[in-house]
Design an enzyme around this catalytic site. Sequence first.
Site, PDB file in Angstrom:
ATOM      1  N   LYS A  30      -0.302   2.396  -7.743  1.00 21.04           N
ATOM      2  CA  LYS A  30      -1.391   3.350  -7.475  1.00 21.04           C
ATOM      3  C   LYS A  30      -2.709   2.688  -7.857  1.00 21.04           C
ATOM      4  O   LYS A  30      -3.036   2.534  -9.025  1.00 21.04           O
ATOM      5  CB  LYS A  30      -1.185   4.634  -8.276  1.00 21.04           C
ATOM      6  CG  LYS A  30      -2.191   5.715  -7.923  1.00 21.04           C
ATOM      7  CD  LYS A  30      -1.786   7.049  -8.545  1.00 21.04           C
ATOM      8  CE  LYS A  30      -2.697   8.180  -8.096  1.00 21.04           C
ATOM      9  NZ  LYS A  30      -4.083   8.025  -8.498  1.00 21.04           N
TER      10      LYS A  30
ATOM     11  N   CYS B 236     -36.752   2.093 -36.458  1.00 17.69           N
ATOM     12  CA  CYS B 236     -38.143   2.188 -36.909  1.00 17.69           C
ATOM     13  C   CYS B 236     -38.298   2.906 -38.244  1.00 17.69           C
ATOM     14  O   CYS B 236     -39.397   2.961 -38.785  1.00 17.69           O
ATOM     15  CB  CYS B 236     -38.993   2.878 -35.846  1.00 17.69           C
ATOM     16  SG  CYS B 236     -38.695   4.652 -35.740  1.00 17.69           S
TER      17      CYS B 236
ATOM     18  N   TYR C 166      -2.656   1.811   2.766  1.00 15.32           N
ATOM     19  CA  TYR C 166      -1.343   2.336   2.373  1.00 15.32           C
ATOM     20  C   TYR C 166      -0.916   3.593   3.104  1.00 15.32           C
ATOM     21  O   TYR C 166       0.204   4.033   2.979  1.00 15.32           O
ATOM     22  CB  TYR C 166      -1.265   2.551   0.854  1.00 15.32           C
ATOM     23  CG  TYR C 166      -2.400   3.375   0.269  1.00 15.32           C
ATOM     24  CD1 TYR C 166      -2.550   4.707   0.574  1.00 15.32           C
ATOM     25  CD2 TYR C 166      -3.314   2.792  -0.611  1.00 15.32           C
ATOM     26  CE1 TYR C 166      -3.582   5.459   0.039  1.00 15.32           C
ATOM     27  CE2 TYR C 166      -4.345   3.526  -1.151  1.00 15.32           C
ATOM     28  CZ  TYR C 166      -4.482   4.867  -0.820  1.00 15.32           C
ATOM     29  OH  TYR C 166      -5.503   5.603  -1.340  1.00 15.32           O
TER      30      TYR C 166
ATOM     31  N   LYS D   5       2.334   8.471 -13.362  1.00 17.91           N
ATOM     32  CA  LYS D   5       1.176   7.891 -14.058  1.00 17.91           C
ATOM     33  C   LYS D   5       1.606   7.046 -15.261  1.00 17.91           C
ATOM     34  O   LYS D   5       2.614   7.318 -15.901  1.00 17.91           O
ATOM     35  CB  LYS D   5       0.239   9.021 -14.550  1.00 17.91           C
ATOM     36  CG  LYS D   5      -0.328   9.893 -13.454  1.00 17.91           C
ATOM     37  CD  LYS D   5      -1.289   9.163 -12.548  1.00 17.91           C
ATOM     38  CE  LYS D   5      -2.719   9.271 -12.903  1.00 17.91           C
ATOM     39  NZ  LYS D   5      -3.498  10.410 -12.754  1.00 17.91           N
TER      40      LYS D   5
HETATM   41  S1  IVH Z   1      -1.059   8.092  -0.818  1.00 23.20           S
HETATM   42  C1  IVH Z   1      -1.339  12.486   0.870  1.00 23.20           C
HETATM   43  N1  IVH Z   1      -0.805   5.738  -1.930  1.00 23.20           N
HETATM   44  O1  IVH Z   1      -4.448   8.171  -5.346  1.00 23.20           O
HETATM   45  C2  IVH Z   1      -1.305  11.367  -0.114  1.00 23.20           C
HETATM   46  N2  IVH Z   1      -2.596   7.107  -2.668  1.00 23.20           N
HETATM   47  O2  IVH Z   1      -4.069  10.872  -6.476  1.00 23.20           O
HETATM   48  C3  IVH Z   1      -2.217  10.280   0.190  1.00 23.20           C
HETATM   49  N3  IVH Z   1      -4.026   6.053  -4.342  1.00 23.20           N
HETATM   50  O3  IVH Z   1      -6.425   9.935  -3.074  1.00 23.20           O
HETATM   51  C4  IVH Z   1      -2.360   9.278  -0.876  1.00 23.20           C
HETATM   52  N4  IVH Z   1      -2.978   4.134  -4.440  1.00 23.20           N
HETATM   53  O4  IVH Z   1      -7.118   7.536  -3.712  1.00 23.20           O
HETATM   54  C5  IVH Z   1      -1.518   6.889  -1.904  1.00 23.20           C
HETATM   55  N5  IVH Z   1      -0.494   3.611  -2.770  1.00 23.20           N
HETATM   56  C6  IVH Z   1      -1.188   4.736  -2.746  1.00 23.20           C
HETATM   57  C7  IVH Z   1      -2.309   4.923  -3.548  1.00 23.20           C
HETATM   58  C8  IVH Z   1      -2.993   6.146  -3.492  1.00 23.20           C
HETATM   59  C9  IVH Z   1      -3.993   4.834  -4.894  1.00 23.20           C
HETATM   60  C10 IVH Z   1      -5.034   7.088  -4.668  1.00 23.20           C
HETATM   61  C11 IVH Z   1      -5.731   7.685  -3.483  1.00 23.20           C
HETATM   62  C12 IVH Z   1      -5.390   9.136  -3.511  1.00 23.20           C
HETATM   63  C13 IVH Z   1      -5.072   9.345  -4.960  1.00 23.20           C
HETATM   64  C14 IVH Z   1      -4.170  10.537  -5.144  1.00 23.20           C
END
Ligand code: IVH
Length: 717
Positions: free
Chosen positions: A133, A439, A243, A331
């Site tokens: 992520k 100061c 992605y 997370k």
């Molecule tokens: S998929 C409908 N894939 O995480 C879902 N999101 O918390 C579409 N993000 O808005 C998101 N890496 O900015 C997806 N490999 C990944 C991701 C990713 C980062 C971010 C993205 C998204 C947020 C969601």
Amino acid sequence: MATKAKKALVDVDKLTKAQAKVEHMRLSLEIEAHNERYYQKDAPTVSDAAYDAMRHRLEAIEARFPDLVTRDSPTQTVGAAPARGFAKVQHAVPMLSLGNAFSDEDVTEFVERIRRFLKLDADHIPALVAEPKIDGLSLSLRYENGELVRAATRGDGFTGEDVTANVRTIKDIPHTLKGRNVPAACEMRGEVYMLKKDFLELNKKQAAADDTIFANPRNSAAGSLRQKDVSITASRPLKFFAYTWGEMSEPPVDTQHGMLEWMDKVGFVVNPLITLCKSVDDVLKFYNKIGEERASLGYDIDGVVYKVDRLDWQERLGFVSRSPRWAIAHKFAAEQATTVLKGIDIQVGRTGAMTPVARLEPVTVGGVVVSNATLHNEDYIKGIGNDGNPIRDGVDLRVDDTVVVQRAGDVIPQVVSVVLDKRPAGAKPYKFPDTCPVCGSHAIREEGEAVRRCTGALICPAQAVERLKHFVSRLAFDIDGLGEKQIQEFYEDGLVKSPVDIFTLRERDGRSTSKLMEREGYGETSVRNLFDAIDARRNIELHRLIFALGIRHVGEGNAKLLARHYHTIENFREAMLAAAKGSEDEENTTEAYRDLNAIDGIGEIVADAVVEFFAEPRNVKALGELLRQIDVKPAEQPRKSSPVSDKTVVFTGSLTKFTRDEAKAMAERLGAKVAGSVSKKTDYVVAGEEAGSKLTKARELGVAVLTEDEWLKLIEE
Ligand code: IVH
């Protein structure tokens, strides 16, 4: 920054309905404010962990009391509405968010849910694609017949900002898709991010240019993308991983991993770590492996995303409110380390705010060496008022304490807890200084404020440049040829360090061997003009001088009230010195203070700020030096009775007979108050051409509306 002490949170299970309602409202407002700071201003004030904790609690409250869910609850919306400045773009398919998993159990539960929903056999585990992520900002790229036609930020998920021109400067993003069989219309989506090393490099350059310092790579990517000047974006090292996708006229394949391969083929950069997993075990192994490699990846990630591989299953699973049922974000916990608090330094900001900074025994946290951390303010050191952070509740920080520090995606680390077992026997509670370390002026904390400030407005070097800029600004001394730029240069070269130096500039230049006219951008005439402009301001109106002093809360309006009341600088100065004598007492009982407080329009906060200014001998000395160089005109007293004395007037529309400033000065001379907005208390609205909403409001409220001529006639009476 927090101003209130944080109360221990009651378990959601134990909340009464009434308590839940109040907390729901408070959390919603707080989350919205954080959303705006994060999405629109690229300047968050809390860590991701603290934000997640708030959001989690809000979700838990809504799960227990579903009727508290409203359409505009933050749980039902994504991010924040688009900021002004960029054109709006409606996303053909909304850009939604992801639900979170914080534990292995949450992941098992996610897979179980999918199985139940799709009615799969107990032993049938759907294949999942595991993707890092990326911690950046998401972007939607629309291609028509293979050509990039529009790029938009996520915004609130439905409407984003048009950043096409900026995006065309990002090398990872193709302008034309490769291959002949690309769908006629497709929206490719992914993350714009910045490498950690590029972010550090950029911050170095920003610091050298005295420009915005970004808190982390994500903010610097967002700030770099959302520039009105495309050439700035072009100069920033932005990168992009694809992605996912939005609208797609003919999907080329039928699996998530197939789509990623396709994206790579048509010219996008796809993250090389992405792995197709066949079991929950596989997925968790991937998560742990990535967790270990995280610090050395070169870019920030804040978790792993799992997505159901089969697109027909994704379709069947669909969405619940703002997130898909077919994907989840697992997370990472914030990276933490233990170290020793060696000392607390106090930094003084440009407005006098004193910020404590923890000096730490250097320690590596998630691959970055940390040797200091912000402690925000006095209360934070005491362990109270942590701005919604569910950490270190009530435990104070002492020098020599062993502490746990954390980096939650942010480069600015936090001190999250104290290892009390290791507290040395002699460790004493930290006493926040009540004088300015720069100061030496006394420092005060206003009621309800978390910040302690230096009161040496005129003389504190930490505040000097800003104060000097204010001193010469339009409503203060307004000296032709001496603007912010010149003040900055003169200050840096040691020519002007305090206001009085402006008025001794000519004389000192006469004696100096390196003359002003020899400086770049100056000549004999321009220097003479500058000196003349300065001399012309040696005779200044009292209200301009009072405003120029830069006393907290004393803007133009209050400066005028003070000037009118005290009439001369001598009266004003003497009265304030008399009032300052009582400033140390619990309650200021001096007659001068009572008189000041009784001025119509001057409240206690303003009165206290003026008195604090005069209670600092260094300010009084600086003012005395200045007064030896200038003459201050007594304030014009309002005529005893004019047809408009004590009336409230609003000027609106474009005025043709006089400028807005002239109109204001004229009205005030005649004893009227000039207001900026129309209310029931307004007596007259003077409307010029093309007057808009203020005129409409005046008519609605039945306030007398005058033309410019009618106004002139009225005051001539
Ligand atoms: S998929 C409908 N894939 O995480 C879902 N999101 O918390 C579409 N993000 O808005 C998101 N890496 O900015 C997806 N490999 C990944 C991701 C990713 C980062 C971010 C993205 C998204 C947020 C969601």
